[in-house]
Every structure is written in structure tokens, then in C-alpha cells.
Write a protein that holds these residues in place. Structure first.
Motif, PDB file in Angstrom:
ATOM      1  N   GLU A 118       0.771  -1.293  -0.002  1.00  0.00           N
ATOM      2  CA  GLU A 118       0.008  -0.157  -0.033  1.00  0.00           C
ATOM      3  C   GLU A 118       0.823   0.998   0.002  1.00  0.00           C
ATOM      4  OE1 GLU A 118      -3.997  -1.672   2.210  1.00  0.00           O
ATOM      5  OE2 GLU A 118      -2.310  -1.056   3.672  1.00  0.00           O
ATOM      6  N   TRP A 119       2.035   1.164   0.821  1.00  0.00           N
ATOM      7  CA  TRP A 119       2.939   2.370   0.521  1.00  0.00           C
ATOM      8  C   TRP A 119       3.441   2.476  -0.545  1.00  0.00           C
ATOM      9  CZ3 TRP A 119       2.539   6.559   3.384  1.00  0.00           C
ATOM     10  CH2 TRP A 119       2.194   6.438   4.770  1.00  0.00           C
ATOM     11  N   GLU A 120       3.821   1.463  -1.074  1.00  0.00           N
ATOM     12  CA  GLU A 120       4.682   1.600  -2.481  1.00  0.00           C
ATOM     13  C   GLU A 120       3.692   2.158  -3.475  1.00  0.00           C
ATOM     14  OE1 GLU A 120       6.043  -1.583  -5.778  1.00  0.00           O
ATOM     15  OE2 GLU A 120       6.456  -1.784  -3.819  1.00  0.00           O
ATOM     16  N   ASP A 121       2.381   1.770  -3.556  1.00  0.00           N
ATOM     17  CA  ASP A 121       1.461   2.220  -4.529  1.00  0.00           C
ATOM     18  C   ASP A 121       1.286   3.870  -4.333  1.00  0.00           C
ATOM     19  OD1 ASP A 121       0.994  -0.314  -5.431  1.00  0.00           O
ATOM     20  OD2 ASP A 121      -0.819  -0.609  -4.163  1.00  0.00           O
ATOM     21  N   THR A 122       1.155   4.368  -3.021  1.00  0.00           N
ATOM     22  CA  THR A 122       0.846   5.721  -2.574  1.00  0.00           C
ATOM     23  C   THR A 122       2.274   6.447  -3.141  1.00  0.00           C
ATOM     24  OG1 THR A 122      -0.279   5.044  -0.520  1.00  0.00           O
ATOM     25  CG2 THR A 122       0.803   7.404  -0.602  1.00  0.00           C
ATOM     26  N   ILE A 123       3.393   6.051  -2.827  1.00  0.00           N
ATOM     27  CA  ILE A 123       4.584   6.941  -3.205  1.00  0.00           C
ATOM     28  C   ILE A 123       4.823   6.807  -4.685  1.00  0.00           C
ATOM     29  CG2 ILE A 123       5.396   6.784  -0.657  1.00  0.00           C
ATOM     30  CD1 ILE A 123       7.414   4.527  -1.826  1.00  0.00           C
ATOM     31  N   ARG A 124       4.588   5.898  -5.356  1.00  0.00           N
ATOM     32  CA  ARG A 124       4.614   5.718  -6.685  1.00  0.00           C
ATOM     33  C   ARG A 124       3.589   6.781  -7.527  1.00  0.00           C
ATOM     34  NH1 ARG A 124       6.902   1.925 -10.195  1.00  0.00           N
ATOM     35  NH2 ARG A 124       6.909   0.345  -8.448  1.00  0.00           N
ATOM     36  N   ALA A 125       2.498   6.732  -6.856  1.00  0.00           N
ATOM     37  CA  ALA A 125       1.310   7.697  -7.543  1.00  0.00           C
ATOM     38  C   ALA A 125       1.890   9.214  -7.076  1.00  0.00           C
ATOM     39  CB  ALA A 125      -0.094   7.212  -6.756  1.00  0.00           C
TER      40      ALA A 125
END
Length: 504
Positions: free
Chosen positions: A168-175
Motif C-alpha cells: 500500500e505504501w509503494e502504491d502511494t509513493i509511486r502515485a
């Protein structure tokens, strides 16, 4: 092992440490209040990060002596090592997470508090540490090192981080990085964007697909296994394997001198302690052996390592030279690194070492023209090929470094091509795949020496490398005359090698 022991190991705490410091090991208090201080392993990792940030130290030079000094061993030493190195490798990713969780830019957070937060986030998102232990132990570290106020801030941020999964954090910072695919990859894989672009260009420039960039960045973030070199005539791989113990080592796939360890302390090996073997990346061994195996015309008696510090390649060259009746001159510009070369050569027979000296490699070609049969130029570089081992280097280098480094690299290679005799061989090596530091340097140097009346031709470097590797199976671009190794392909540092023969 009892359940209590298992919990202590999982949190990385030194077994029995809490009792020895007069603390109870369990409490009904909230996790943020459970620890008034921290354990030795986390404190060691914190001190490493502060040294890296405050004095531009290298973690791999700071941590081992610190662990010995504080007598941190076994699982606690392994925990401290993964915590320090892992946090440094993934600093970019974790800073992006912290910025979201803290609702502020990391540049506004005091550096010591930011280092504590990075350590806590790595435990939460990158290690198998229970969330309650990661938070309480890190808050204890903050309270011990920074005081009550900062520890409350650390507690609040880490609790926010702990509410979401790593994915979830990976998705957040990638976005948050926007539509730029490379920018998203840079933040998730924790590399400066300019480095990501340069590495992708290097892949393409060496005949590989640009799509490999994600695998390359991921490989940079994987902890490398320790590799030992068994110096020919002084030790062999069987001895190193026996010394390491059962199921601890395997013979390398690329260099016949290499033993790859899956565990244990290399300094505990007898052959390493007495200098007959040493710690050296398998790619580094391979490019060094390639110089010794490259075909030349005429005598083969006098070799030169132009930039010899800290001595790993010089020791391997000298060991091979000793077997052949040749002698080596090891030159290093910095006195303290010259002493490291002398230490590395301590087990080599004296008749194989002509001289270990301090001097500017750029003047050797004019001072000793045509004096050597084989010359190694392991040029100073950005180190972008060794980010697995020196993760902090990615945050220290800038594109501005390339101009001064490439000029130095060119001057050193020109000096080497002057110092080698007609018919002799020069190996140009960098621990960087950057095209400015590799292919362009070679082209510029060859043009420069041509104006001085020195003619050189490329040697089929892939053929030489394949002739060294057991079985000869190495994934290389046969359309090129140079060799570029990659961590995601070869399991080595990203070493570059060009072999050149002087013809006149």
C-alpha cells in the motif's frame, strides 16, 4: 528455544540485555512508553547512520569495527547490519513514506530524528520485526538519543506508517511521483532520478534492453553475499571452503579463484587473516584475472597497478605474477591507501613485488615510457556499479562529479597507454557502468595517445573473460570488444573492463 527467546530475537534485542541494564522485559504500559532506551543493535545502527550523514563515512567501514568494539555478535550483529545497510539502501523510498506519514517534507525534520524514523520504517516495511516491537524499540531509541519531545513525534509517525502494508505504501509513493514512470521507479527503488536515467542509458549502450532497469535497481537494493578470493599460489578454493565450514560456501560461477559465502565471518578464516585470501567481489576478481590472461606480444616480466589502493586487485595480480616469475609495481596516490596495499600484499612472495609506492598515476607514462608489459588502470569513479556495497554513494554523487572524474580517468588511461611497451596490454576498469566513465573515456584516451604517436587496438575482451570463467558461460555482448558486468545478470558489481594492446 523458548517462546520468550523467540520474541526477543524477532525484535532484534540482545538476549538478556534488558535484565542486565536493570529493566523489566515486559510491561503493561503502552508500547510507546515500554522502552526508556534502546538495545545495542539498534543503537549501533543509529550511530552508523549518524556517521554516514555527519562525517561522510562509509557504512561498510564504520559498522564492523563498531560491532567488535561493543561486542555485538551473532544474531544481534546480523540485525544491526541489516538494519543499517537496509535503511541506507532504501532511504529514498522511506523518505517518501515519512513525508506522507508526517505531512511534511523530510528536509524540515531534524537529521537525527529523520535517521531514527528511517530505522523504524525499515523495521516496519522491510524487515520481519513485529510492528509493536518496531515502534516501541524505535521510540525508545528516540527517547534515549533525542529526548521526550522528538520521541513523541517519532511515535506518531511510525504508528501512521504501521497502519498500511508495504504494498500500500509503494502504491502511494509511486502515485505521488506522477505520470513519469522513471520518477516512480526512482522513488520506489530508492535511487536518485539522474542515476536511474544514467543506468538505463548504460544498459542500452551495452546492448541490453532498457526494460531491465527495474531489475537492475532491485539488484542494487539486495544485500550482496560476501565473496572470497583465493590468491593463486597462496591458497585455493578447496582450502577456503574447508576453512569456512560445511554448507557455508560455494565456488564462484565466473572466477576460478572465487568462493561465495552464505554466512559466517570472513575475518575468521585463517587464509583471510594471514593474507593468502581476501574479501573481493567476483566481478573484481574476473576483470583482474582478465588482464593476466590477455594475449600480448613479447616479454611478460613487469606489471603495473597504476591505482592500486586499497590493494585487492594488486594482491591478486601479484599472486599470479609470482607464479609466472613476473614482478609487480603497485602505485597509489594517497599515502594511507599505500599502506593498505602493503597490508594486502603481505603474504605475496617478496620477489613478486618490485615496489609499492606513493605517486601520481598521471605522470607514470611520461616518467617511465614503455616500461611495463601489463598495466591495470582501476580508475576512481562514481561507484555507481557498487551501490549494493556502498548504498550511501547514490546520495552523495551528483552529475557534476562526472566532469572531474572522467577527466581524471582519461588522464590515467593515457598515462597507462604510454607506460606500457609496444606489444603490451592495458586493462581499463571502473566500478561504474556510466557511459561517460567507460566507453567515452576509452575513446577519448585512444584519440589522445594517437596524437602522441602511440597506437592501440582493442582486444576481444569477451573472449578473454569467457576463457577464464569455469565452463565459459558468461552472458556478454559479443558485438562489443569491451565487457560490462551487471548485478542483476551476473551477480557481481557492475564492473566495466576494456582490454587494449599497444601496437606502436
Amino acid at each position: 528455544m523458548s517462546p520468550a527467546d523467540d520474541r526477543r530475537d524477532a525484535s532484534g534485542r540482545q538476549r538478556g540485555a534488558a535484565r542486565s541494564q536493570g529493566r523489566t522485559q515486559r510491561s503493561a504500559a503502552a508500547p510507546s512508553q515500554r522502552r526508556r532506551g534502546s538495545d545495542p543493535a539498534r543503537t549501533a545502527a543509529y550511530d552508523v547512520l549518524r556517521s554516514v550523514d555527519g562525517s561522510d563515512a562509509y557504512a561498510n567501514l564504520v559498522l564492523p569495527p563498531l560491532l567488535r568494539e561493543r561486542r555485538i555478535t551473532g544474531r544481534d550483529a546480523a540485525f544491526a547490519t541489516e538494519l543499517a545497510y537496509g535503511t541506507l539502501r532504501l532511504r529514498g523510498r522511506y523518505d517518501a513514506v515519512i513525508a506522507v506519514a508526517a505531512s511534511r517534507e523530510v528536509s524540515t525534520i531534524d537529521a537525527p530524528a529523520l535517521d531514527v524514523l528511517r530505522l523504524g520504517v525499515h523495521q516496519l516495511l522491510g524487515m520481519r520485526v513485529p510492528a509493536h516491537a518496531a515502534v516501541s524499540e524505535t521510540v525508545g531509541l528516540a527517547r534515549e538519543q533525542l529526548g521526550t519531545g522528538p520521541s513523541q513525534f517519532v511515535n506518531a509517525v511510525l504508528r501512521t506508517v504501521g497502519r498500511s502494508s508495504p504494498q500500500e505504501w509503494e502504491d502511494t509513493i509511486r502515485a505521488a511521483a506522477g505520470d513519469d514512470e522513471l520518477a516512480g521507479l526512482a522513488v520506489v527503488e530508492s535511487h536518485p532520478l539522474w542515476v536511474v536515467r544514467a543506468l538505463r542509458e548504460a544498459l542500452v549502450g551495452n546492448g541490453r534492453s532498457a526494460d531491465e532497469i527495474a531489475a537492475l535497481l532491485a539488484a542494487d537494493n539486495a544485500a550482496p553475499r560476501v565473496t572470497i578470493v583465493a590468491r593463486p599460489g597462496l591458497a585455493d578454493t578447496d582450502e577456503v571452503l574447508d576453512d569456512a565450514g560445511d554448507d557455508v560456501g560455494t565456488v564462484g560461477a565466473l572466477a576460478p579463484t572465487a568462493v561465495v559465502l552464505s554466512g559466517g565471518d570472513p575475518a575468521a578464516l585463517t587464509s583471510v587473516r594471514d593474507g593468502r585470501a581476501g574479501v573481493q567481489d567476483e566481478g573484481s576478481q574476473l576483470v583482474t584475472l582478465a588482464l593476466t590472461q590477455a594475449p600480448l606480444d613479447g616479454p611478460d616480466d613487469r606489471w603495473l597497478d597504476l591505482c592500486a589502493g586499497p590493494g585487492g586487485k594488486a594482491a591478486l595480480l601479484a599472486a599470479v605474477a609470482g607464479e609466472r616469475g613476473a614482478r609487480i609495481v603497485a602505485n597509489e596516490v594517497q599515502p594511507h591507501r599505500t599502506r593498505l596495499v602493503e597490508q594486502a600484499l603481505r603474504a605475496v612472495p617478496a620477489d613478486a613485488v618490485e615496489d609499492v609506492r606513493t605517486g601520481d598515476g598521471r605522470t607514470v607514462g611520461t616518467d617511465e615510457p614503455g616500461a611495463y608489459d601489463r598495466v591495470m588502470v582501476d580508475a576512481p569513479c562514481t561507484g555507481l556499479g557498487a551501490l549494493r556495497r556502498r548504498p550511501e554513494a547514490r546520495w552523495r554523487r551528483t552529475p557534476a562529479d562526472l566532469a572531474s572524474l572522467s577527466a581524471l580517468q582519461r588522464d590515467l588511461l593515457v598515462s597507462a597507454l604510454q607506460a606500457v611497451r609496444p606489444g603490451g596490454v592495458v586493462a581499463y576498469v571502473t566500478c561504474s557502468p556510466h557511459l561517460v566513465e567507460t566507453q567515452l573515456v576509452v575513446k577519448d584516451a585512444v584519440r589522445a595517445v594517437a596524437r602522441l604517436g602511440v597506437e592501440v587496438v582493442p582486444i576481444d575482451t569477451p573472449a578473454v573473460v569467457r576463457g577464464i570463467a569455469p565452463g565459459g558461460e558468461v552472458d556478454l555482448d559479443d558485438t562489443r570488444t569491451d565487457v560490462q558486468l551487471w548485478p542483476h545478470v551476473h551477480g557481481t558489481d557492475a564492473m566495466h573492463l576494456t582490454l587494449l594492446r599497444r601496437t606502436s
